[in-house]
Design an enzyme around this catalytic site. Sequence first.
Site, PDB file in Angstrom:
ATOM      1  N   GLU A 174     -54.335 -89.726 -42.574  1.00 35.98           N
ATOM      2  CA  GLU A 174     -54.812 -90.304 -41.297  1.00 35.98           C
ATOM      3  C   GLU A 174     -56.080 -91.142 -41.421  1.00 35.98           C
ATOM      4  O   GLU A 174     -57.032 -90.954 -40.660  1.00 35.98           O
ATOM      5  CB  GLU A 174     -55.032 -89.188 -40.273  1.00 35.98           C
ATOM      6  CG  GLU A 174     -53.793 -88.352 -40.021  1.00 35.98           C
ATOM      7  CD  GLU A 174     -53.981 -87.296 -38.945  1.00 35.98           C
ATOM      8  OE1 GLU A 174     -55.122 -87.054 -38.512  1.00 35.98           O
ATOM      9  OE2 GLU A 174     -52.967 -86.703 -38.530  1.00 35.98           O
ATOM     10  N   ASN A 214     -50.491 -90.309 -45.999  1.00 38.58           N
ATOM     11  CA  ASN A 214     -49.791 -89.704 -44.862  1.00 38.58           C
ATOM     12  C   ASN A 214     -50.488 -90.102 -43.555  1.00 38.58           C
ATOM     13  O   ASN A 214     -51.720 -90.061 -43.471  1.00 38.58           O
ATOM     14  CB  ASN A 214     -49.855 -88.175 -45.039  1.00 38.58           C
ATOM     15  CG  ASN A 214     -48.912 -87.411 -44.142  1.00 38.58           C
ATOM     16  OD1 ASN A 214     -47.709 -87.661 -44.144  1.00 38.58           O
ATOM     17  ND2 ASN A 214     -49.443 -86.462 -43.383  1.00 38.58           N
ATOM     18  N   HIS A 251     -44.534 -87.665 -35.388  1.00 40.85           N
ATOM     19  CA  HIS A 251     -44.778 -86.878 -34.171  1.00 40.85           C
ATOM     20  C   HIS A 251     -44.404 -87.778 -32.998  1.00 40.85           C
ATOM     21  O   HIS A 251     -45.139 -88.713 -32.674  1.00 40.85           O
ATOM     22  CB  HIS A 251     -46.255 -86.497 -34.054  1.00 40.85           C
ATOM     23  CG  HIS A 251     -46.726 -85.552 -35.105  1.00 40.85           C
ATOM     24  ND1 HIS A 251     -46.258 -84.256 -35.211  1.00 40.85           N
ATOM     25  CD2 HIS A 251     -47.644 -85.696 -36.098  1.00 40.85           C
ATOM     26  CE1 HIS A 251     -46.877 -83.641 -36.207  1.00 40.85           C
ATOM     27  NE2 HIS A 251     -47.714 -84.494 -36.768  1.00 40.85           N
ATOM     28  N   GLU A 280     -43.863 -84.623 -40.764  1.00 43.97           N
ATOM     29  CA  GLU A 280     -44.309 -83.628 -39.760  1.00 43.97           C
ATOM     30  C   GLU A 280     -43.509 -83.771 -38.477  1.00 43.97           C
ATOM     31  O   GLU A 280     -44.053 -83.655 -37.371  1.00 43.97           O
ATOM     32  CB  GLU A 280     -45.805 -83.811 -39.470  1.00 43.97           C
ATOM     33  CG  GLU A 280     -46.681 -83.736 -40.713  1.00 43.97           C
ATOM     34  CD  GLU A 280     -48.172 -83.867 -40.424  1.00 43.97           C
ATOM     35  OE1 GLU A 280     -48.571 -83.791 -39.249  1.00 43.97           O
ATOM     36  OE2 GLU A 280     -48.928 -84.036 -41.397  1.00 43.97           O
ATOM     37  N   ASP A 282     -41.721 -83.798 -35.117  1.00 46.63           N
ATOM     38  CA  ASP A 282     -41.499 -83.019 -33.896  1.00 46.63           C
ATOM     39  C   ASP A 282     -41.382 -84.016 -32.751  1.00 46.63           C
ATOM     40  O   ASP A 282     -41.985 -85.089 -32.793  1.00 46.63           O
ATOM     41  CB  ASP A 282     -42.555 -81.933 -33.638  1.00 46.63           C
ATOM     42  CG  ASP A 282     -43.997 -82.389 -33.750  1.00 46.63           C
ATOM     43  OD1 ASP A 282     -44.269 -83.602 -33.661  1.00 46.63           O
ATOM     44  OD2 ASP A 282     -44.873 -81.515 -33.889  1.00 46.63           O
TER      45      ASP A 282
HETATM   46  C1  XIL Z   1     -52.239 -79.241 -37.275  1.00 46.75           C
HETATM   47  C2  XIL Z   1     -51.825 -77.789 -37.385  1.00 46.75           C
HETATM   48  O1  XIL Z   1     -50.450 -77.697 -37.155  1.00 46.75           O
HETATM   49  C3  XIL Z   1     -52.562 -76.967 -36.357  1.00 46.75           C
HETATM   50  O2  XIL Z   1     -52.312 -75.587 -36.575  1.00 46.75           O
HETATM   51  C4  XIL Z   1     -54.045 -77.212 -36.426  1.00 46.75           C
HETATM   52  O3  XIL Z   1     -54.633 -76.577 -35.313  1.00 46.75           O
HETATM   53  C5  XIL Z   1     -54.359 -78.680 -36.386  1.00 46.75           C
HETATM   54  O4  XIL Z   1     -53.641 -79.357 -37.395  1.00 46.75           O
HETATM   55  N1  XIL Z   1     -51.369 -84.106 -38.463  1.00 46.75           N
HETATM   56  C6  XIL Z   1     -51.521 -83.407 -39.634  1.00 46.75           C
HETATM   57  C7  XIL Z   1     -51.459 -81.941 -39.626  1.00 46.75           C
HETATM   58  O5  XIL Z   1     -51.566 -84.022 -40.695  1.00 46.75           O
HETATM   59  O6  XIL Z   1     -52.279 -81.384 -40.604  1.00 46.75           O
HETATM   60  C8  XIL Z   1     -51.835 -81.384 -38.286  1.00 46.75           C
HETATM   61  O7  XIL Z   1     -51.634 -79.971 -38.328  1.00 46.75           O
HETATM   62  C9  XIL Z   1     -51.025 -82.027 -37.218  1.00 46.75           C
HETATM   63  C10 XIL Z   1     -51.294 -83.518 -37.164  1.00 46.75           C
END
Ligand code: XIL
Length: 493
Positions: A174, A214, A251, A280, A282
Amino acid sequence: MKDVPAQPRRRTGGRTRLLLGGVLAAAITVSSVAVATLAHADLSGPPGTTLKAAAERSGRYFGAAMGGDRLNDNGFLTIANREFDMMTAVNEMKPDATEPNQGQFNFSAGDAIYNWAVSHGMRVRGHTLAWHAQQPRFWANLSGSALRSAMISHINGVMAHYKGKLAYWDVVNEAFAENGSRRSSNLQATGNDWIEVAFRTAKAADPGVKLCYNDYNIENWTYAKTQGVYNMISDFKARGVPIDCVGLQTHFTGGSSLPGNFQQTLSSFAALGVDVALTEADVTNAATNQYQGLTQACMNVPRCVGITTWGIRDSDSWRGSENPLLFDRNSNPKAAYTAVLNALNAASTTVPGTTTPPSTPTSTPPSSTPPTSTPPSTPTSTPPSTPPSTGEPGACTATYRTVNSWGGGYQGEVTVANNGSGTLNGWTVRLTLAAGQTLANVWNGVNTGTTGTISVRNASYNGSLGANASTTFGFLVNASTNTAPGVVSCTSP
Ligand code: XIL
């Protein structure tokens, strides 16, 4: 999704700490199971009846993320073992977890997940080595060359522990802002070359693991942030900076749902000579068409090597109130599960190098046509449109809860509800962060300010709330003490 995240000092200073870390780590061993290799792709075989079997047909993986608390959750473990062949630690391999104090490495939580995963035949993605959030507290007291050295020492210390064990590492997470420029952060302030220094350090530390960049909101090809990351990867490839893969977090929210050009994004990155992965995934309310589409886009791009969902059941999700995963709270697969399974089984391309025999590839080569257009950005969060309201005005209330917290910060969520009888056309929540706290990421809302009293207004897609309706926005905070923020007010225009 959403609106969320000098020359290096030579390693002489870091060596001592690295060695110390190695000694501490020696007491805690990771499993000696070698990195599992993928089954050979075979598109002529029968359809898979699990996510992993369906993905492996085309030489791909299907992964999940798990927190250490899930190691005691048999419901989770049963599905994980049955359906998934790749695992990511949700928080346990992040910088704050692995090096809580300078030079003192702690791998116990990460190793517990690693050992469970490999003993169940899975491979593991490392996540993550350098990020603006979830940093060790001591990084907050460092800047310039001292912070740069600390980052290098951290990468060396963690990668030494997992050397030869992992399939991928998210080296940097990020690092771009929504407008396509670099995100401002303490790491960025050490010099624009911090990312390539991280990758070069990582390559030297473990030459065998695939090294990934990422990020989120890089799924839409025409979005400025996607182009910013693309240009960096292109530059790295041109200059020989070691990078093997790009992780697209995927996401999807109401404001950044599956873009129609997602496959173009994947194939455009792949054409630079990197693997791509959905790391990731969702999707708000697990929209079946979006899960189907994101899977199909990956299956259509030979170098799209796999998909990971951020959790398994909605009860595992960091966006739990949005029910974004493939399994419900009772462990039942949703319609989106079936759509994903079918799309995996329908793959017509295989990952290069996974076919049998290797000399007769059946896969379609990646497109070698570099993208020519750089369209203007299409921000995912535009100011709310304010349709004329009818009836009584809505009444806005905001309720805060802490979703998760760790040594150097926390994840918060605010539920914005309309308790009036009319429609709420836009909302703004003001929160006060405690001293020493800095907002790192916001999603499902747009923030103004990052310290002290901040305001978060609705995103383009969640401003209109009918009577008794509610929505949520989430955020990450970097903090020296995890005092919960105070909700000052919720107002609507
Ligand atoms: C999130 C976790 O799922 C949570 O448990 C924590 O509170 C915050 O981080 N992008 C990422 C992940 O790269 O590491 C993040 O994970 C979600 C967004």
